[in-house]
Design an enzyme around this catalytic site. Structure first.
Site, PDB file in Angstrom:
ATOM      1  N   CYS A  58      -5.678 -15.679  18.771  1.00 16.05           N
ATOM      2  CA  CYS A  58      -5.768 -16.984  18.111  1.00 16.05           C
ATOM      3  C   CYS A  58      -6.843 -17.820  18.797  1.00 16.05           C
ATOM      4  O   CYS A  58      -6.825 -17.974  20.021  1.00 16.05           O
ATOM      5  CB  CYS A  58      -4.420 -17.685  18.179  1.00 16.05           C
ATOM      6  SG  CYS A  58      -4.448 -19.371  17.527  1.00 16.05           S
ATOM      7  N   CYS A  61      -4.875 -21.127  20.522  1.00 17.00           N
ATOM      8  CA  CYS A  61      -3.983 -21.028  21.689  1.00 17.00           C
ATOM      9  C   CYS A  61      -4.116 -19.741  22.490  1.00 17.00           C
ATOM     10  O   CYS A  61      -3.512 -19.614  23.552  1.00 17.00           O
ATOM     11  CB  CYS A  61      -2.533 -21.238  21.272  1.00 17.00           C
ATOM     12  SG  CYS A  61      -1.777 -19.815  20.444  1.00 17.00           S
ATOM     13  N   CYS A 107      -0.382 -18.636  13.291  1.00 18.40           N
ATOM     14  CA  CYS A 107      -0.039 -18.273  14.659  1.00 18.40           C
ATOM     15  C   CYS A 107       1.371 -18.783  14.933  1.00 18.40           C
ATOM     16  O   CYS A 107       1.677 -19.947  14.679  1.00 18.40           O
ATOM     17  CB  CYS A 107      -1.040 -18.891  15.634  1.00 18.40           C
ATOM     18  SG  CYS A 107      -0.609 -18.615  17.368  1.00 18.40           S
ATOM     19  N   CYS A 110       1.107 -21.766  17.954  1.00 21.84           N
ATOM     20  CA  CYS A 110       0.489 -23.085  17.730  1.00 21.84           C
ATOM     21  C   CYS A 110       0.474 -23.502  16.266  1.00 21.84           C
ATOM     22  O   CYS A 110       0.051 -24.604  15.949  1.00 21.84           O
ATOM     23  CB  CYS A 110      -0.922 -23.117  18.308  1.00 21.84           C
ATOM     24  SG  CYS A 110      -2.109 -22.095  17.412  1.00 21.84           S
ATOM     25  N   CYS A 130      -5.664 -10.460   5.841  1.00 23.15           N
ATOM     26  CA  CYS A 130      -7.029 -10.922   5.588  1.00 23.15           C
ATOM     27  C   CYS A 130      -7.209 -12.210   6.395  1.00 23.15           C
ATOM     28  O   CYS A 130      -6.644 -13.256   6.052  1.00 23.15           O
ATOM     29  CB  CYS A 130      -7.189 -11.164   4.088  1.00 23.15           C
ATOM     30  SG  CYS A 130      -8.850 -11.553   3.585  1.00 23.15           S
TER      31      CYS A 130
END
Length: 160
Positions: A58, A61, A107, A110, A130
């Protein structure tokens, strides 16, 4: 007490102060995608052609979201994966924007927008995650995972 994924990563959401610090470092395009559920233009993402062994994390985070072994060429213009790094690392949310019914991927730590998952991927999963390149960072195999939250638990500093 912390909330841990099956693979041992801390899933505790960033504090408001930590989140503000993380968001401050984003470009306008990263903010548009990660925070406002945008989509980058197809075929222009920096990670579309990434083929090295490693992990896709991510951008906000640092939580690892996908392994390179799950990446495949879908021809859609965005990095595509058949499975997450750990199912606990993604939050799946029904998305009815733009007159369509889709499943948004966020995510789990976060809550940043990553992309969408579709049921048209290759076997064995049949899924195609995707994902926007701008929502991810890449960590090559053998290097330490990013630790922008610096929680000192040693998990993010472990090499993949």
């Amino acid at each position: 007490m912390t909330d841990r994924s099956a693979s041992g990563f801390d899933l505790t959401p960033p504090s408001p102060t930590q989140l503000a610090t993380l968001e401050h470092g984003l470009t306008d395009e990263e903010k548009r995608v990660l925070l406002n559920h945008g989509t980058e233009a197809p075929f222009c993402g920096t990670l579309l052609e990434e083929k090295r062994a490693g992990a896709f994390c991510c951008r906000l985070c640092g939580l690892p979201l996908f392994k390179s072994v799950e990446k495949f060429e879908s021809g859609t213009g965005w990095p595509s994966f058949t499975a997450p790094y750990d199912p606990d690392h993604l939050k799946l949310v029904r998305d009815t924007s733009y007159g369509m019914v889709r499943v948004e991927t966020r995510c789990a730590r976060c809550d940043s927008h990553q992309g969408h998952v579709f049921p048209d991927g290759p076997p064995p999963s049949g899924e195609r995650y995707c994902i926007n390149s701008v929502a991810l960072t890449f960590t090559p195999e053998g290097e330490a995972l990013p630790d922008p939250l610096d929680r000192g638990d040693g998990l993010a500093s472990a090499a993949i």
